[in-house]
Design an enzyme around this catalytic site. Sequence first.
Site, mmCIF file in Angstrom:
data_model
loop_
_atom_site.group_PDB
_atom_site.id
_atom_site.type_symbol
_atom_site.label_atom_id
_atom_site.label_comp_id
_atom_site.label_asym_id
_atom_site.label_seq_id
_atom_site.Cartn_x
_atom_site.Cartn_y
_atom_site.Cartn_z
ATOM 1 C CB CYS A 1 -4.722 17.908 -0.184
ATOM 2 S SG CYS A 1 -4.159 19.599 -0.444
ATOM 3 C CB CYS B 1 -5.698 22.598 1.027
ATOM 4 S SG CYS B 1 -7.067 21.640 0.333
ATOM 5 C CG ASP C 1 25.638 -32.842 6.822
ATOM 6 O OD1 ASP C 1 25.706 -34.044 7.130
ATOM 7 O OD2 ASP C 1 24.635 -32.139 7.011
#
Lengths: 510, 142
Positions: free
Chosen positions: A85, A82, A326
């Site tokens: 598409c 096609c 820490d």
Amino acid sequence: MEQKAEEEISNAFPPSSFSSSDLKQLLHSLPSNALNHFFSLGVCVRCILRLFGIKGPIYASIDNGSVENPVDSTTSNETKLCNICLGILQFRFYDDKEKRIFQKDTAYDVALLIADMVRQDGYQFDSFSLEVSIPPLILQNEASLWSYMQSKYGSEPWFREKIHTGCVSIKDALKFSLINPLEKLLDCKSSLCPFRIRLTYTHTKASEGVAKCSDNGGSCKRRKTGESDSIGEGTLSSSVEDESFDFSKLFPKSENEPCNFSYNCSRTPFYFGGRYLKYSRNVSQTRWIIDDERMGEASVEEIIGIKVLQACGGDNYKFHAAGREDIDVRMLGPGRPFILEVQNTRLVPTEQFANDIEKMINKEENKLVRVNNLKLVGSDGWNLMREGEGEKQKQYAALVWTSRPLKDEDFQQVSSLKDLKVAQRTPIRVLHRRSPLEREKIIHWMKMETVAGSSQYFLLHLCTQAGTYIKEFVHGDLGRTHPSIGSILGCRAEILQLDVTDIKMECFLT
Amino acid sequence: MKPRHDQYVYRHANGLCVIGLAPSHVAFKDEGGITAIDFNVGKSDRSGVKVTGKRKKNAQHFESNTALCKVSTKNDSYIVRCCVKGSLLEVNQQLIKQPELLNASADREGYIAIIMPKPADWLKIKASLVSFEEYKKLREVS
């Protein structure tokens, strides 16, 4: 728009089989001049149906092998690629893994491939969301064709009716084709949900197409964000309308190749929120590696993250916490809020699941880290955590040594200081990676507690503004933090141990 | 470096170096100790530079023998040098108003400057510096 299309597909038509004579009848009901013209231009049957605004499960039911040309009932267009598409709606594609071109006759055949892939990865799901990605070149073809239709058939009455509904986009037509078979094969309905099946079409000629018409590229992108996918009158870019184009010139037939098609599935991330406690002075918050060596014996993020990741079969995790401490500082009290993001989980986590993982983490023998109130959170979890992060107060307990024995007056002096302003220059220990600035912080209150058997060691409890460097407040950082405990007491002070005892935030407390 | 112009370089694990006067520096032997400090030596006033940002923009790059500042006693003045090649991140502004900090605690509040050397430059200069243990022996300080 995505949701609307999916609902239409699921709710409007019960899956039923259309026979090839049903298709013939449908084609005959369409305006024959336009129909024949499109057929002669090499447009596939599904593209024709969508150009006339047809929706529903017919897309899924058509068998490419039995489509006939409505004009002369001979060869159909399905044998040729096609021009609009490029095979997407004909189920023709090039598969990168298999390195060859596939030609499937029905949507069901394509759905089989997809369903196999889904099952391979072991995903648990009760619904799926189909996402389609189409090359810009083809979206341009769509737009050009629609514009061409407008110019050629704009005056016809049937077109005037159509213009309100517009034509169906390739994405929607593909979804009409695939969703019903997929629902059958995967035994659940499609809906907007975290489990995504993504179909990606790419084309080698795509880059050329984008350069041609940048305006159109822009409007294509806008459509992705959820607006109408059908091409109506308002969404065309002016440049396409102005061109007087010869349809056949735009789509040279011989050069067309099918698209590359790839498909995968994944889940959008899940988020767990909670609070963590850290009992060890040798565990960092996040993974910390210097010169290939790990610092500390473990990290909070790995202890929590790895367990959660394994339990729900995710690909990776990201650990986000409200602040940090820490490696040698314990995190006690109610704990520090955190959010753990887990990507692409194979299982679907539930509240019970979160409870179970929490218990599992807390049962660990070495008791380095504890998790409280672990639960699934939505996007509001972020706001809860980030809101007022800078203003929230934190409470600490520090073990301090002073160079002279302390007396009651010293204790009272320290306790009497409320909302003490402290100027802190960027501590030397972080100066290598932070901006040299002077930051003003507030020490809200302090309380000193004696340590049995010593007049030079004591526990300092304090509550400070977020962002205060506690260690530097104790030892003064060579005078770069002032006032400091040392300067207040008029002697030298050193910090030996630090614990965070409270983080005054409201999130994740239950 | 002139003899007896003893300085210290305290290197943090993150690579930053704190520069200051060692206790055996000849300036401390003068009567009254150090009375003033002047950062305006060489081509610029070291106390005037504003270093900004994580990348430490505007920091001046100095060699190890570049003059950092001048300390003065009642009768004399002595040049203090960088000792380490690198970027000068900051000088201790407090010393300008309170030079007595040098006499009272040269190794802490009386520090003179913070320099950031590149890792390669640190390795080169390390050999010419003396460890604390060696220093104590050389100066017979306990």
